[in-house]
Design an enzyme around this catalytic site. Structure first.
Site, PDB file in Angstrom:
ATOM      1  N   ASP A  13     -66.990 -53.689  22.158  1.00 21.00           N
ATOM      2  CA  ASP A  13     -68.440 -53.831  22.210  1.00 21.00           C
ATOM      3  C   ASP A  13     -69.037 -52.600  22.861  1.00 21.00           C
ATOM      4  OD1 ASP A  13     -70.870 -55.075  21.731  1.00 21.00           O
ATOM      5  OD2 ASP A  13     -70.824 -56.264  23.566  1.00 21.00           O
ATOM      6  N   GLY A  14     -70.262 -52.313  22.509  1.00 23.44           N
ATOM      7  CA  GLY A  14     -71.011 -51.233  23.117  1.00 23.44           C
ATOM      8  C   GLY A  14     -72.334 -51.760  23.624  1.00 23.44           C
ATOM      9  N   GLU A  52     -70.800 -48.583  20.388  1.00 23.58           N
ATOM     10  CA  GLU A  52     -70.026 -49.529  19.570  1.00 23.58           C
ATOM     11  C   GLU A  52     -68.833 -48.814  18.934  1.00 23.58           C
ATOM     12  OE1 GLU A  52     -70.450 -52.765  19.295  1.00 23.58           O
ATOM     13  OE2 GLU A  52     -72.539 -53.175  19.761  1.00 23.58           O
ATOM     14  N   ASP A  74     -69.102 -56.966  17.209  1.00 25.28           N
ATOM     15  CA  ASP A  74     -70.379 -57.570  16.823  1.00 25.28           C
ATOM     16  C   ASP A  74     -71.301 -56.538  16.168  1.00 25.28           C
ATOM     17  OD1 ASP A  74     -71.398 -56.105  18.985  1.00 25.28           O
ATOM     18  OD2 ASP A  74     -71.513 -57.844  20.297  1.00 25.28           O
ATOM     19  N   HIS A 129     -72.940 -62.744  21.647  1.00 25.11           N
ATOM     20  CA  HIS A 129     -73.500 -63.724  22.584  1.00 25.11           C
ATOM     21  C   HIS A 129     -73.452 -65.145  22.028  1.00 25.11           C
ATOM     22  CE1 HIS A 129     -74.701 -60.114  24.643  1.00 25.11           C
ATOM     23  NE2 HIS A 129     -75.375 -59.735  23.584  1.00 25.11           N
ATOM     24  N   ASP A 139     -68.619 -57.295  26.312  1.00 25.34           N
ATOM     25  CA  ASP A 139     -70.021 -57.049  26.644  1.00 25.34           C
ATOM     26  C   ASP A 139     -70.184 -56.842  28.147  1.00 25.34           C
ATOM     27  OD1 ASP A 139     -72.938 -57.042  25.846  1.00 25.34           O
ATOM     28  OD2 ASP A 139     -72.930 -58.701  27.285  1.00 25.34           O
TER      29      ASP A 139
END
Length: 160
Positions: A13-14, A52, A74, A129, A139
């Site tokens: 994740d970024g 990301e 994501d 999320h 995250d």
């Protein structure tokens, strides 16, 4: 008999504050033998999309041997660029998306394409999320990286 690749699951994740602004990535590496590693880094100035991609690059680069990889992210941008062949097409077209528009982040896509030659990577989108334990951990790692230690310089930011 050819050796079979190692099986690895990656979550990446970024995150970025202000976009562009300080950013970070987080990655969780789950090895087939049960080992687990976490990676993260914070950058002074970058974009969310760059973080990301850099999270995935960091995780893939961390693997010591060619591996069979299932990479969860994501980022639809990353999944589509790799799974639908967009990044390869952009490269073949001199990093142009079309006749009028340059592809963004060619430095990172070039690295990603090279890593995908070393590893057998399947990209899988996961909703952000939404309670996925490992995505949520990534995250938290990404946000903590840019909040606590955004010391690195994203050399490609603003150049392309």
């Amino acid at each position: 008999m050819a050796s079979t690749p190692n099986s690895v699951t990656l979550y990446t994740d970024g995150a970025c504050s202000m976009n562009p602004g300080p950013g970070g990535y987080g990655a969780v590496i789950l090895y087939g033998d049960g080992r687990r590693e976490e990676l993260s880094a914070g950058y002074k100035m970058t974009t969310n999309n760059r973080m990301e991609i850099m999270g995935a690059i960091a995780a893939l680069s961390h693997l010591q041997e060619p591996s069979q990889v299932l990479l969860y992210t994501d980022s639809r941008y990353m999944v589509d660029a790799m799974s639908k062949g967009w990044a390869k097409k952009w490269k073949a077209n001199g990093w142009q998306r079309n006749a009028k528009e340059k592809a963004k982040n060619p430095d990172l896509w070039e690295t990603m394409l090279t890593l995908c030659e070393k590893h057998q990577v399947t990209f899988q989108w996961v909703k952000a999320h939404a309670g996925n334990k490992e995505n949520e951990r990534c995250d938290r790692l990404a946000v903590a990286a840019y909040q606590n230690n955004p010391n690195l310089v994203d050399e490609g930011f603003g150049k392309f």
